[in-house]
Design a protein around this motif. Structure first.
Motif, PDB file in Angstrom:
ATOM      1  N   ARG A  74      28.625  40.067  34.534  1.00 26.06           N
ATOM      2  CA  ARG A  74      28.308  39.485  33.185  1.00 26.06           C
ATOM      3  C   ARG A  74      28.541  40.564  32.052  1.00 26.06           C
ATOM      4  O   ARG A  74      28.879  40.008  31.209  1.00 26.06           O
ATOM      5  N   TRP A  75      28.008  41.624  32.479  1.00 21.57           N
ATOM      6  CA  TRP A  75      28.385  42.709  31.172  1.00 21.57           C
ATOM      7  C   TRP A  75      29.798  42.770  30.964  1.00 21.57           C
ATOM      8  O   TRP A  75      30.081  43.619  29.701  1.00 21.57           O
ATOM      9  N   VAL A  76      30.763  42.538  31.709  1.00 16.40           N
ATOM     10  CA  VAL A  76      32.056  42.679  31.571  1.00 16.40           C
ATOM     11  C   VAL A  76      32.317  41.663  30.381  1.00 16.40           C
ATOM     12  O   VAL A  76      33.406  41.937  29.610  1.00 16.40           O
ATOM     13  N   PHE A  77      31.704  40.706  30.102  1.00 12.98           N
ATOM     14  CA  PHE A  77      32.062  39.497  29.032  1.00 12.98           C
ATOM     15  C   PHE A  77      30.887  39.968  27.833  1.00 12.98           C
ATOM     16  O   PHE A  77      31.377  39.693  26.906  1.00 12.98           O
ATOM     17  N   PHE A  78      29.608  40.154  28.213  1.00 14.92           N
ATOM     18  CA  PHE A  78      28.837  40.412  27.384  1.00 14.92           C
ATOM     19  C   PHE A  78      28.946  41.678  26.488  1.00 14.92           C
ATOM     20  O   PHE A  78      28.569  41.604  24.937  1.00 14.92           O
ATOM     21  N   VAL A  79      29.848  42.693  26.852  1.00 14.81           N
ATOM     22  CA  VAL A  79      30.133  43.939  26.025  1.00 14.81           C
ATOM     23  C   VAL A  79      30.980  43.544  25.029  1.00 14.81           C
ATOM     24  O   VAL A  79      30.852  44.232  23.733  1.00 14.81           O
ATOM     25  N   ASN A  80      31.453  42.361  24.694  1.00  9.87           N
ATOM     26  CA  ASN A  80      32.673  41.865  23.881  1.00  9.87           C
ATOM     27  C   ASN A  80      31.816  41.447  22.417  1.00  9.87           C
ATOM     28  O   ASN A  80      32.351  41.304  21.410  1.00  9.87           O
ATOM     29  N   VAL A  81      30.471  40.893  22.808  1.00 12.91           N
ATOM     30  CA  VAL A  81      29.585  40.231  21.777  1.00 12.91           C
ATOM     31  C   VAL A  81      29.426  41.105  20.495  1.00 12.91           C
ATOM     32  O   VAL A  81      29.812  40.646  19.365  1.00 12.91           O
ATOM     33  N   PRO A  82      28.751  42.221  20.724  1.00 16.37           N
ATOM     34  CA  PRO A  82      28.394  43.215  19.378  1.00 16.37           C
ATOM     35  C   PRO A  82      29.699  43.509  18.925  1.00 16.37           C
ATOM     36  O   PRO A  82      29.584  43.583  17.340  1.00 16.37           O
ATOM     37  N   VAL A  83      30.651  44.190  19.647  1.00 15.61           N
ATOM     38  CA  VAL A  83      31.975  44.331  18.977  1.00 15.61           C
ATOM     39  C   VAL A  83      32.689  43.371  18.366  1.00 15.61           C
ATOM     40  O   VAL A  83      33.043  43.505  17.207  1.00 15.61           O
ATOM     41  N   GLY A  84      32.494  42.153  18.863  1.00 15.92           N
ATOM     42  CA  GLY A  84      33.248  40.929  18.217  1.00 15.92           C
ATOM     43  C   GLY A  84      32.629  40.561  16.698  1.00 15.92           C
ATOM     44  O   GLY A  84      33.222  40.131  15.718  1.00 15.92           O
ATOM     45  N   ILE A  85      31.277  40.805  16.693  1.00  9.28           N
ATOM     46  CA  ILE A  85      30.526  40.585  15.385  1.00  9.28           C
ATOM     47  C   ILE A  85      30.958  41.665  14.515  1.00  9.28           C
ATOM     48  O   ILE A  85      30.896  41.152  13.294  1.00  9.28           O
ATOM     49  N   VAL A  86      30.864  42.762  14.575  1.00  9.90           N
ATOM     50  CA  VAL A  86      31.132  43.838  13.744  1.00  9.90           C
ATOM     51  C   VAL A  86      32.762  43.518  13.260  1.00  9.90           C
ATOM     52  O   VAL A  86      33.068  43.583  12.188  1.00  9.90           O
ATOM     53  N   ALA A  87      33.703  43.278  14.359  1.00 12.14           N
ATOM     54  CA  ALA A  87      35.115  43.050  13.915  1.00 12.14           C
ATOM     55  C   ALA A  87      34.981  41.974  12.941  1.00 12.14           C
ATOM     56  O   ALA A  87      35.990  41.841  11.973  1.00 12.14           O
ATOM     57  N   ALA A  88      34.446  40.630  13.175  1.00 13.93           N
ATOM     58  CA  ALA A  88      34.535  39.741  12.471  1.00 13.93           C
ATOM     59  C   ALA A  88      34.100  39.974  10.996  1.00 13.93           C
ATOM     60  O   ALA A  88      34.774  39.577   9.894  1.00 13.93           O
TER      61      ALA A  88
END
Length: 480
Positions: free
Chosen positions: A178-192
């Motif tokens: 599940r962390w394979v997918f969850f790791v995208n969340v904080p990076v995605g917020i900053v990138a946006a």
């Protein structure tokens, strides 16, 4: 249609800002392309946790690449017409949300749907990054950012299994996937957030009346799906009638081409077919499609071989790919700098290196069948990785060199569509041979891996032949 103009000098502040924008784009590209391969090592864990069928697992992998490829061209066209910043931020936000949904999946169907939406979001993001480079840089100065982007593409795909293995090792076999997918969340917020601040919007004072060609979007989407469905479902659909979908899909793609030609007489088309009048674009797109058909499938079958066949952990399986990733990173940095000097022969040298490295992997396993596979394959995979680094970045630079800025997004989208279609078809075809060979050889994982790796090598050899033909044609033309 004219090629891009010569570069104009920029001051230090503007140069710093455009590299900051490129940096944000590279982070987003790395994150979305990482999800092409990072899930490979999580497949056994997903299988155990969700009791997924082989069809479900195929869709978790190939479905991402499929929807990724379907969205690229219309998303690139939207960015060209309405501004790349808006499309980029929307795509990153959607990717972040769907990544969280994938990590929360409680059934195979939930995960497959989340992956399909996640792939579509990735398809919105990536053509904006390439189009942005086309917009901010001119002529030969594009080689450096495209070199870095090429390195990002190669490294993200190759290092995915390692990062996936680390996350699974940290999170545990039951929930680590599940962390394979969850790791995208904080990076995605900053990138946006940074994308909204730093990426260029549509130039002011230039209202865009161009439409998005919904008929073209529909024809392209239907054609691609019809071609790929029989490949993705080859093991699950037993009826021979499934193969009738491929010629039907090709017919729809021909209709797409005819529609685009007619539509271009009246309005701006979804994709300007005149880009194929540039030999660099046509050949580079072909090489990208074929190369990714063999390149991406390697990591799928290698991780299955190591984990399911030989019993290695997800972390060890990821570490076994590291030589390829390191070789790709080093060669990509070099290839982006020297591509303008050597041109297409550099791509051919890279393709030859990949073929030699993958063939050497098969030979190494046969010469030392009792030795630890990760050690035996390290050297050949390093050679293949170096070759790959000399393919992806230089080929992308050469392919897009003559594409005018107003068509940058859709041109990049079609190039990446070929890459994603090649990836999906390659995983389906090579994966099908892997599983069928496994059944035919009474569960001999080494034989199944060798047979499927030889197929992947053969696919990449076709890209090498195309590059060599172009080199010979160019030399003969120069003589006369």
């Amino acid at each position: 249609m004219t090629a891009a103009r010569s570069p104009q000098p920029v001051d230090a502040a503007e140069n710093r800002r455009r590299w900051q924008a490129v940096g944000v784009g590279l982070v987003a590209a790395f994150m979305t392309l990482l999800d092409v391969s990072i899930v490979n090592v999580a497949v056994p864990s997903i299988d155990r946790a969700l009791h997924a069928s082989p069809s479900d697992l195929q869709w978790v992998l190939s479905g991402y690449a499929l929807t990724f490829g379907l969205v690229l061209v219309p998303a690139g066209r939207f960015g060209d017409a309405r501004g790349r910043r808006n499309a980029f931020v929307f795509g990153i936000a959607l990717f972040t949300v769907t990544s969280a949904l994938a990590g929360l999946a409680t059934s195979p169907a939930w995960l497959v749907v989340a992956r399909l939406l996640q792939g579509a979001a990735a398809g919105v993001v990536n053509p904006q990054v390439i189009g942005m480079i086309q917009q901010l840089f001119r002529g030969p100065e594009r080689a450096r950012p495209f070199g870095v982007l090429g390195a990002t593409i190669g490294i993200s795909t190759a290092v995915g299994p390692l990062l996936g293995g680390l996350l699974i090792a940290i999170g545990g076999e039951e929930h680590g996937w599940r962390w394979v997918f969850f790791v995208n969340v904080p990076v995605g917020i900053v990138a946006a957030i940074l994308g909204w601040r730093l990426l260029p919007g549509r130039p002011e004072g230039q209202p865009d009346r161009r439409r998005l060609d919904p008929v073209g979007v529909l024809l392209l989407g239907v054609g691609v799906v019809l071609v790929l469905l029989p490949l993705v479902q080859e093991q699950q659909w037993r009826t021979p009638w499934k193969w009738a979908l491929i010629p039907a899909g090709l017919a729809v793609l021909v209709a797409f081409g005819l529609w685009e030609r007619w539509y271009a007489r009246h309005r701006e088309p979804l994709f300007d077919l005149r880009l194929f009048s540039f030999q660099s674009y046509t050949l580079g797109s072909l090489i990208a499609l074929v190369y990714f058909g063999g390149f991406t499938a390697i990591f799928f079958i290698f991780t299955l071989f190591l984990q399911n066949g030989l019993g290695y952990s997800a972390l060890v399986a990821g570490l076994a790919i590291t030589p390829f990733a390191l070789g790709s990173a080093a060669a990509s940095a070099l290839g982006g700098r020297i591509v303008n000097r050597f041109g297409r022969p550099l791509v051919a040298i890279g393709l030859l290196g990949v073929v030699i490295g993958l063939a050497g992997t098969v030979v190494a396993l046969r010469l030392a069948p009792d030795a630890p596979a990760p050690w035996v394959t390290a050297g050949p995979l390093l050679v293949a990785g170096i070759g790959s680094g000399l393919v992806i970045a230089p080929n992308q630079t050469l392919t897009l060199a003559q594409v005018p800025v107003p068509q940058a997004g859709s041109g990049a989208g079609m190039l990446q569509t070929g890459q994603r279609i090649g990836a999906a078809a390659g995983i389906a075809a090579v994966g099908s041979l892997f599983f069928s060979s496994l059944a035919d050889n009474h569960g001999n994982w080494t034989t199944a891996f060798e047979h499927s790796l030889m197929l992947a090598t053969g696919i990449i050899a076709l890209a090498l032949i195309a590059a060599l033909i172009d080199i010979l044609r160019t030399r003969n033309h120069t003589k006369y």
